[in-house]
Design an enzyme around this catalytic site. Sequence first.
Site, PDB file in Angstrom:
ATOM      1  N   GLU A   1      18.112   4.180  56.697  1.00  0.00           N
ATOM      2  CA  GLU A   1      16.997   3.825  57.589  1.00  0.00           C
ATOM      3  C   GLU A   1      15.726   4.484  57.094  1.00  0.00           C
ATOM      4  O   GLU A   1      15.741   5.609  56.589  1.00  0.00           O
ATOM      5  CB  GLU A   1      17.314   4.281  59.011  1.00  0.00           C
ATOM      6  CG  GLU A   1      16.300   3.865  60.064  1.00  0.00           C
ATOM      7  CD  GLU A   1      15.343   4.979  60.481  1.00  0.00           C
ATOM      8  OE1 GLU A   1      14.628   4.794  61.481  1.00  0.00           O
ATOM      9  OE2 GLU A   1      15.311   6.020  59.787  1.00  0.00           O
TER      10      GLU A   1
ATOM     11  N   ARG B   1       9.118  -0.020  67.946  1.00  0.00           N
ATOM     12  CA  ARG B   1       9.533   0.879  66.863  1.00  0.00           C
ATOM     13  C   ARG B   1      10.197   0.062  65.762  1.00  0.00           C
ATOM     14  O   ARG B   1      11.394  -0.251  65.836  1.00  0.00           O
ATOM     15  CB  ARG B   1      10.496   1.953  67.384  1.00  0.00           C
ATOM     16  CG  ARG B   1      10.770   3.084  66.387  1.00  0.00           C
ATOM     17  CD  ARG B   1      11.699   4.127  66.977  1.00  0.00           C
ATOM     18  NE  ARG B   1      11.798   5.308  66.134  1.00  0.00           N
ATOM     19  CZ  ARG B   1      10.956   6.325  66.163  1.00  0.00           C
ATOM     20  NH1 ARG B   1       9.945   6.327  66.994  1.00  0.00           N
ATOM     21  NH2 ARG B   1      11.115   7.370  65.354  1.00  0.00           N
TER      22      ARG B   1
ATOM     23  N   CYS C   1      10.938   9.962  55.511  1.00  0.00           N
ATOM     24  CA  CYS C   1      10.055   8.803  55.413  1.00  0.00           C
ATOM     25  C   CYS C   1       8.606   9.182  55.137  1.00  0.00           C
ATOM     26  O   CYS C   1       7.784   8.318  54.874  1.00  0.00           O
ATOM     27  CB  CYS C   1      10.114   7.991  56.706  1.00  0.00           C
ATOM     28  SG  CYS C   1       9.608   8.889  58.183  1.00  0.00           S
TER      29      CYS C   1
END
Length: 344
Positions: free
Chosen positions: A128, A171, A81
């Site tokens: 994700e 989160r 990410c």
Amino acid sequence: MKEGGQGKEYRFTFIDLFAGIGGFRIALESLGGKCVFSSEWNKYSAKTYEANFGERPAGDITLIDERTIPDHDILAAGFPCQPFSIAGVSKKNSLGRPHGFLDELQGNLFFDIARILDAKRPKAFILENVKNLIYHDRGRTFRVITETLEMLGYEVFWKVIDASAYVPQHRERIIIVGFRSDLYPSVHFTFPQISGSPPSLKDILEKSPDPKYTLSDSLWKYLQEYAEKHRRKGNGFGYGLVDPEKDKITRTLSARYYKDGAEILIKQEGKNPRRLTPVECRRLMGFPDNFIIPVSDTQAYRQFGNAVVPAVIRDVAAEMLKVILGGQNFEGEKKLEHVTDQVA
């Protein structure tokens, strides 16, 4: 389905790409899945993965021929990410470095997922990433990702989910799910209604943490001065001090936590605040208390900061299984319980 030679029942197969320390695997195995392939390039994360699952993940996915990967029902991946995160983009901009798909080291790794989907044609995938992926480069990065997945023949769904319904931590992460359009031409998929009563911050804290986690006078002074400097400039940069007697959740645990612990500092009466211990980080991320931490504190902080919350993945995957396994209800052989039973 049965696992060859062992007679162990399993409901579906999956691969675990950019596996980290196995958050996806914990979730999918709890639903009756069998992992047939895993890949993780970081040697320290691979060490933790092996300690907990008994197998060493394959290395750099860019060097792996997709044709050698076993057939599977679900592709799972928490692809890197950093090129898309707010912090990552800000740092790369300050260094004059490219980000997003221009990042030669990490930004293009999404296309390794794409080539594996193209070659192996799993029934579904679950990915994700950080919330900022949606907004990066004015939405162009996310559009490239979704359009690529659709061109590969998958119907795509996505949602930003806050894990605070499961763990005492704010989160937000984007979950992207896809199903093969030729197999499921009329997909009825909805993300689960995320709700729950997670343990409070106080519940996950160790009763007698090692004094080494208390900040030194010099570090505490530096963090206070740094926060005050930015406060005068009118921005919000600074440490995050939480009082376990009053605060139930924390800020987001990040991979940079090992540097100074600034985003989550625990207030202590009569002394400087302290950072979380690795055991507390494990609990903050919703990993079970029997999850082995075989690495240094520095590496443990990085690993948990990069991990997924297994309970989030479990509940999303349970909805996916209703599609790919014919509408059956899969709550899992056992729920991933909140890890408060063995608080030291």
